[in-house]
Design a protein around this motif. Structure first.
Motif, PDB file in Angstrom:
ATOM      1  N   ILE A 149      -2.835   4.678  -2.975  1.00  0.00           N
ATOM      2  CA  ILE A 149      -4.088   4.302  -2.341  1.00  0.00           C
ATOM      3  C   ILE A 149      -4.724   5.491  -1.606  1.00  0.00           C
ATOM      4  N   LEU A 150      -3.891   6.426  -1.177  1.00  0.00           N
ATOM      5  CA  LEU A 150      -4.433   7.642  -0.555  1.00  0.00           C
ATOM      6  C   LEU A 150      -5.346   8.377  -1.530  1.00  0.00           C
TER       7      LEU A 150
ATOM      8  N   LEU B  31      -8.567   6.448  -2.081  1.00  0.00           N
ATOM      9  CA  LEU B  31      -9.467   6.544  -0.929  1.00  0.00           C
ATOM     10  C   LEU B  31     -10.167   7.896  -0.923  1.00  0.00           C
ATOM     11  N   GLN B  32      -9.387   8.926  -1.227  1.00  0.00           N
ATOM     12  CA  GLN B  32      -9.952  10.262  -1.246  1.00  0.00           C
ATOM     13  C   GLN B  32     -11.119  10.350  -2.235  1.00  0.00           C
TER      14      GLN B  32
ATOM     15  N   ALA C 186     -14.111   7.698  -1.281  1.00  0.00           N
ATOM     16  CA  ALA C 186     -14.869   8.037  -0.078  1.00  0.00           C
ATOM     17  C   ALA C 186     -15.696   9.280  -0.361  1.00  0.00           C
ATOM     18  N   ASP C 187     -15.072  10.200  -1.073  1.00  0.00           N
ATOM     19  CA  ASP C 187     -15.786  11.427  -1.416  1.00  0.00           C
ATOM     20  C   ASP C 187     -17.047  11.143  -2.220  1.00  0.00           C
TER      21      ASP C 187
ATOM     22  N   HIS D  27      -7.396  -3.217   8.552  1.00  0.00           N
ATOM     23  CA  HIS D  27      -6.511  -2.289   9.274  1.00  0.00           C
ATOM     24  C   HIS D  27      -7.301  -1.250  10.059  1.00  0.00           C
ATOM     25  N   PHE D  28      -8.325  -0.708   9.473  1.00  0.00           N
ATOM     26  CA  PHE D  28      -9.135   0.299  10.170  1.00  0.00           C
ATOM     27  C   PHE D  28      -9.854  -0.333  11.357  1.00  0.00           C
TER      28      PHE D  28
ATOM     29  N   MET E 104       0.840  -1.214   0.000  1.00  0.00           N
ATOM     30  CA  MET E 104       0.000   0.000   0.000  1.00  0.00           C
ATOM     31  C   MET E 104       0.867   1.253   0.000  1.00  0.00           C
ATOM     32  N   SER E 105       0.401   2.253  -0.663  1.00  0.00           N
ATOM     33  CA  SER E 105       1.277   3.420  -0.817  1.00  0.00           C
ATOM     34  C   SER E 105       0.475   4.685  -1.037  1.00  0.00           C
ATOM     35  N   GLU E 106       1.184   5.668  -1.587  1.00  0.00           N
ATOM     36  CA  GLU E 106       0.552   6.961  -1.852  1.00  0.00           C
ATOM     37  C   GLU E 106      -0.633   6.826  -2.808  1.00  0.00           C
TER      38      GLU E 106
ATOM     39  N   LEU F 236      -7.851  -2.497   3.778  1.00  0.00           N
ATOM     40  CA  LEU F 236      -8.247  -1.256   4.451  1.00  0.00           C
ATOM     41  C   LEU F 236      -9.240  -1.544   5.580  1.00  0.00           C
TER      42      LEU F 236
END
Ligand code: SF4
Lengths: 412, 254
Positions: A5-6, A9-10, A13-14, A97-98, A1-3, A94
């Motif tokens: 995936i950020l 997710l953004q 999720a948005d 982990h969450f 997992m890395s940048e 995800l």
């Protein structure tokens, strides 16, 4: 997992955030085989967004690619946005982990449609299955069914998910045709009734064989967008009522429409979401489900929309002053429940407490009753109710004035 | 007036109640030793905590009260209020004096007060089941600091034990300076010499497990992305998420 995936997710999720159902309640899943997690029936809000909404689940889309073009949706085909997709493994990881960090109660997964309905639905099912079987995950899983998905996939989804939802999206068929031309009512009604029947079969099966696997133990729910189409509150609540009755839904969620792009079929891009209206609809929904009201008691042809300045229970009481005041030391529980300013908990306390002692306003205050509203509608030892020469307009005026300057209350 | 002074434990409190009844002391008051201030006009009686006596009182309560009633009693104890002993003794006297169950007598101010305290504690318990944020530390243990208003750690322990049965975890109350440690088999109380008092985000990178930072970042990004700017309502936000809890909430550290 890395940048990377950020970024995903953004975006994902948005685009999922407008789906309001965040409930994680209604399921009791024990932690089996010393795996991870449980659901405890109540649901937990782990955090709250700056708009004051509960964050309970990791609520994301699998992808915002979509072959459809529903007018009210950010992910619609014709919208110019960056498109991304999670892999099955990414969503599983995800979630785990969450959950391990106590950020969430579980996963709420939805998706735009890529390729076709079954292709997408199959992936949603695979994610739920992997979590349950490979990771012994017993937290909450809510899957949104993809319109047009096959019964077989919906059945499999229900074996891993706590809850399934099929969104009706709009309160009437006319609006659906206008705003979501590629969807049809059958695509929505069919899975809803399939889920309802499978739930019923499953309940019988469980009575016979205790260990039969449970099918969506937390039931099914749906969502309606409010304010994107011209329906009245009455129409909306009639639709909700019939959904509760016909499909035995656990919840109907009402979602104030937030303009996402300019479209002549929709409210202006700069109009504000009707948050107040949404709130009144939820209050009405509660009156139907927990307070014994019927839709046609709350609305009538001369009042097809809820009042904005008072809550629907108070509005009903003001229209029905002949039923008041209610003597809290004698009246039935059902009638006590209908007094404005008083909830289920305090109604129960009244019925329990009056066995020991005649109740006074002081008692009610201690039970947390909102006396500024309630006192016009009840009598008890030492309190004779409102002045008989006041009419509904006068009482309403008094209540609204009292809310504005609550210090005045001590005069009574 | 007789002052019964006990060690501050729940068992001690129940023992003290036993002694009050045994002495037939009509005018008795209970004090935890920490709060006790000698009084020239009262006789001081020291209570020796005794699990047999405590058990008998508990059994007596058990016969008279519903599970909710028992929980209310324990909650008042955990509230750490200065008047908790007075409230409980008055409550016990009524419970034992009357033949019918009085715990639903909401026309009594004492009972209303006890149920209010219990509700408060319960709310705090529920909040911390939500607001605990674990950080994955080297050595594969999940660590969380909390600073609750009331001593709710004993109440939240079972929830976390059931939910996180397959990971080792510590939840540490920095205000009361003790924690719970679950080692995959059982839960025990732990005390640290050096208390991790400030925000846990100060933990240095050689203390935390690989990938932890990315997860925190992802959670923060998630938290920001689900917010609907058009509906912003900070008053409501703070009502649900009071500022005093923010310190250990990873999503609020941006
Ligand atoms: S099908 Fe769903 S994701 Fe696709 S445009 Fe319609 S509402 Fe949006």
């Amino acid at each position: 997992m890395s940048e990377k995936i950020l970024k995903k997710l953004q975006i994902l999720a948005d685009s999922a955030k407008y789906d309001v159902s965040c409930s994680s309640s209604g399921s009791k899943r024990k932690n089996t085989q010393r795996g991870l997690g449980n659901t405890n029936g109540m649901g937990i809000c782990h955090s709250f967004t700056e708009d004051g909404r509960c964050v309970s689940l990791l609520k994301i889309l699998l992808t915002n690619h979509c072959i459809y073009d529903c007018a009210y949706c950010v992910s619609r085909r014709s919208n110019d946005v960056q498109r991304v997709a999670f892999t099955v493994e990414e969503v599983v990881s995800l979630t785990m982990h969450f959950y391990r960090r106590n950020y969430i109660e579980g996963l709420f997964l939805s998706s735009g449609i890529f390729k076709n309905s079954d292709y997408t639905m199959e992936r949603l099912v695979r994610i739920a299955k992997t979590l349950r079987t490979e990771h012994k995950f017993n937290g909450y899983i809510h899957l949104k069914t993809i319109p047009g998905a096959s019964d077989e996939l919906v059945r499999e989804a229900g074996l891993y998910a706590d809850r399934l939802s099929v969104n009706v999206e709009l309160p009437t068929e006319q609006s659906l045709v206008k705003l979501a031309p590629e969807k049809n009512t059958a695509d929505i009604v069919k899975p809803m009734s399939f889920i309802r029947h499978t739930i019923e079969e499953n309940r019988q099966e469980i009575q016979l064989y205790k260990h039969a696997p449970a099918f969506v133990p937390a039931g099914q729910s749906t969502q309606m967008i409010i304010g994107a189409s011209p329906e009245s509150d009455w129409q909306i609540m009639q639709q909700a009522d019939s959904l509760y009755k016909n499909f035995h839904l656990k919840r109907v969620y009402y979602s104030a429409y937030v303009p996402v792009q300019q479209d002549q079929r929709l409210p202006d891009l700069h109009s504000l979401p009707p948050v107040q209206r949404e709130n009144r609809l939820y209050q009405t929904d509660w009156l139907l489900r927990f307070y014994g009201f019927s839709v046609n008691e709350i609305f009538n042809p001369s009042a097809p929309n809820l009042e904005t300045d008072v809550d629907p229970k108070l509005a009903w009481a003001l229209r029905n002053l002949h039923l008041f005041p209610v003597d809290i030391n004698r009246a039935d529980y059902e009638m006590i429940l209908r007094i404005p300013g008083l909830g289920v908990k305090s109604a129960k306390k009244i019925v329990a407490g009056r066995k020991f002692h005649h109740l006074t306003l002081d008692h009610l205050r201690q039970f947390g009753v909102a006396l500024n509203r309630a006192r016009y509608f009840l009598i008890c030892i030492g309190w004779n109710g409102y002045r008989r020469d006041w009419n509904a307009t006068e009482i309403k005026r008094q209540i609204i004035a009292g809310n504005a300057q609550s210090t005045q209350l001590s005069l009574f | 007036m007789v002052h019964f002074v006990y060690d501050g434990s729940f068992e001690g409190l129940l023992t003290a109640v036993f002694d009050v009844y045994e002495d037939k002391a009509q005018r008795a008051q209970l004090f935890s030793v920490k709060n006790y201030q000698p009084d020239a006009f009262a006789e001081r009686r020291d209570v020796l905590t005794d699990s047999v006596k405590a058990n008998r009182v508990w059994k007596g309560l058990f016969r008279k009260l519903s599970p909710q009633g028992l929980l209310n009693v324990y909650s008042v104890y955990l509230s750490e209020r200065d008047d908790r002993e007075t409230l409980l003794l008055a409550f016990f006297r009524r419970v034992f004096a009357e033949s019918v169950s009085i715990e639903d007598d909401f026309s009594s101010p004492l009972i209303v007060q006890i149920s209010q305290i219990s509700r408060q504690i319960h709310r705090e318990k529920h909040r911390f089941e939500a607001f605990v944020r674990f950080i994955h530390l080297k050595g594969d243990v999940y660590f969380a600091s909390i600073e609750p208003d009331f001593n709710i750690l004993p109440l939240i322990g079972p929830h976390f034990t059931e939910r996180y049965a397959d990971q080792r975890w510590i939840i540490y109350d920095t205000r009361r300076q003790y924690g719970l440690y679950y080692d995959l088999k059982q839960v025990q109380e732990v005390y640290f010499e050096e208390v991790p008092d400030s925000s846990v985000l100060d933990l240095s990178s050689d203390q935390i497990e690989e990938g932890e930072e990315l997860m925190q970042k992802l959670w923060q990004v998630y938290f920001q992305s689900v917010n609907i700017v058009e509906r912003k309502n900070m008053k409501l936000h703070r009502k649900h998420l009071p500022i005093r809890y923010w310190k250990y909430l990873i999503e609020k550290q941006i």
